[in-house]
Write an enzyme that holds these catalytic residues in place. Structure first.
Site, PDB file in Angstrom:
ATOM      1  N   ASP A  77      30.464  61.715 -71.931  1.00  0.00           N
ATOM      2  CA  ASP A  77      31.614  62.478 -72.425  1.00  0.00           C
ATOM      3  C   ASP A  77      31.333  62.958 -73.845  1.00  0.00           C
ATOM      4  O   ASP A  77      30.775  62.228 -74.672  1.00  0.00           O
ATOM      5  CB  ASP A  77      32.882  61.604 -72.389  1.00  0.00           C
TER       6      ASP A  77
ATOM      7  N   ASN B 292      42.534  61.396 -64.400  1.00  0.00           N
ATOM      8  CA  ASN B 292      43.772  62.078 -64.756  1.00  0.00           C
ATOM      9  C   ASN B 292      43.962  63.222 -63.772  1.00  0.00           C
ATOM     10  O   ASN B 292      43.086  64.076 -63.628  1.00  0.00           O
ATOM     11  CB  ASN B 292      43.680  62.630 -66.184  1.00  0.00           C
TER      12      ASN B 292
ATOM     13  N   HIS C  76      38.368  70.190 -62.866  1.00  0.00           N
ATOM     14  CA  HIS C  76      37.300  69.885 -61.897  1.00  0.00           C
ATOM     15  C   HIS C  76      37.320  68.368 -61.795  1.00  0.00           C
ATOM     16  O   HIS C  76      37.165  67.679 -62.815  1.00  0.00           O
ATOM     17  CB  HIS C  76      35.965  70.417 -62.427  1.00  0.00           C
TER      18      HIS C  76
ATOM     19  N   HIS D 222      37.053  64.635 -61.878  1.00  0.00           N
ATOM     20  CA  HIS D 222      36.103  63.784 -62.601  1.00  0.00           C
ATOM     21  C   HIS D 222      36.686  62.403 -62.784  1.00  0.00           C
ATOM     22  O   HIS D 222      37.899  62.235 -62.929  1.00  0.00           O
ATOM     23  CB  HIS D 222      35.723  64.394 -63.948  1.00  0.00           C
TER      24      HIS D 222
HETATM   25  P1  5GP Z   1      40.419  64.916 -68.836  1.00  0.00           P
HETATM   26  O1  5GP Z   1      41.248  64.948 -70.080  1.00  0.00           O
HETATM   27  O2  5GP Z   1      40.460  66.233 -68.083  1.00  0.00           O
HETATM   28  O3  5GP Z   1      40.643  63.738 -67.948  1.00  0.00           O
HETATM   29  O4  5GP Z   1      38.926  64.710 -69.339  1.00  0.00           O
HETATM   30  C1  5GP Z   1      38.093  65.741 -69.712  1.00  0.00           C
HETATM   31  C2  5GP Z   1      36.977  65.120 -70.502  1.00  0.00           C
HETATM   32  O5  5GP Z   1      35.902  66.041 -70.543  1.00  0.00           O
HETATM   33  C3  5GP Z   1      37.352  64.805 -71.941  1.00  0.00           C
HETATM   34  O6  5GP Z   1      37.179  63.415 -72.165  1.00  0.00           O
HETATM   35  C4  5GP Z   1      36.388  65.659 -72.761  1.00  0.00           C
HETATM   36  O7  5GP Z   1      35.907  64.979 -73.894  1.00  0.00           O
HETATM   37  C5  5GP Z   1      35.286  65.969 -71.789  1.00  0.00           C
HETATM   38  N1  5GP Z   1      34.666  67.254 -71.997  1.00  0.00           N
HETATM   39  C6  5GP Z   1      35.288  68.462 -72.106  1.00  0.00           C
HETATM   40  N2  5GP Z   1      34.370  69.447 -72.248  1.00  0.00           N
HETATM   41  C7  5GP Z   1      33.158  68.833 -72.213  1.00  0.00           C
HETATM   42  C8  5GP Z   1      31.803  69.342 -72.323  1.00  0.00           C
HETATM   43  O8  5GP Z   1      31.551  70.537 -72.474  1.00  0.00           O
HETATM   44  N3  5GP Z   1      30.818  68.405 -72.261  1.00  0.00           N
HETATM   45  C9  5GP Z   1      31.054  67.073 -72.091  1.00  0.00           C
HETATM   46  N4  5GP Z   1      30.001  66.244 -72.055  1.00  0.00           N
HETATM   47  N5  5GP Z   1      32.319  66.575 -71.984  1.00  0.00           N
HETATM   48  C10 5GP Z   1      33.339  67.450 -72.051  1.00  0.00           C
HETATM   49 ZN    ZN Z   2      34.205  73.293 -61.367  1.00  0.00          ZN
END
Ligand code: 5GP
Ligand code: ZN
Length: 110
Positions: A28, A83, A94, A96
């Protein structure tokens, strides 16, 4: 194309920790613990609401690999977080799974 599809395609760089034909795991960008990586299917599934019998093999595959990926990152105790939807904090649409560990985690989820 979404940011995680771009990472899967190699158009956006990432620090990969595991990859095969069905999934990618990468660190992350903003880790919340010493170990924090994301597991994504190599198929654009928006979130848990979009999991169906036809694509659930990707989800099963990810969970079958999480233990060995975690072990490769030095942890055998960890939290898996998803989430689903904006109100739950999903910022990348997407599917994850966050895998978080490497320290004593707090018990609070909200
Ligand atoms: P969400 O908030 O959707 O559950 O988690 C998205 C996660 O993706 C966040 O923890 C954020 O730090 C990570 N993230 C967003 N953009 C990028 C990226 O370009 N590269 C990486 N390695 N992590 C990303
Ligand atoms: Zn995607």
């Amino acid at each position: 194309m979404c940011v995680f599809c771009e990472i899967i395609n190699g158009n956006i760089p990432s620090t990969k920790v595991y990859e095969d034909d069905k999934m990618l795991a990468f660190k992350d960008l903003n880790p919340v613990a010493p170990v924090h990586f994301l597991c994504v299917p190599k198929k654009h599934i928006e979130n848990v609401n979009e999991i169906t019998p036809d694509n659930s093999e990707y989800v099963a595959h990810i969970f079958s690999k999480i233990p060995e990926i975690a072990k490769s990152q030095g942890i055998e105790s960890y939290r898996v977080i998803n989430n689903c939807g904006a109100d739950a904090g999903q910022t990348v649409m997407h599917l994850h799974f966050h895998v978080i560990g490497g320290t004593q985690l707090g018990e609070k989820l909200i």
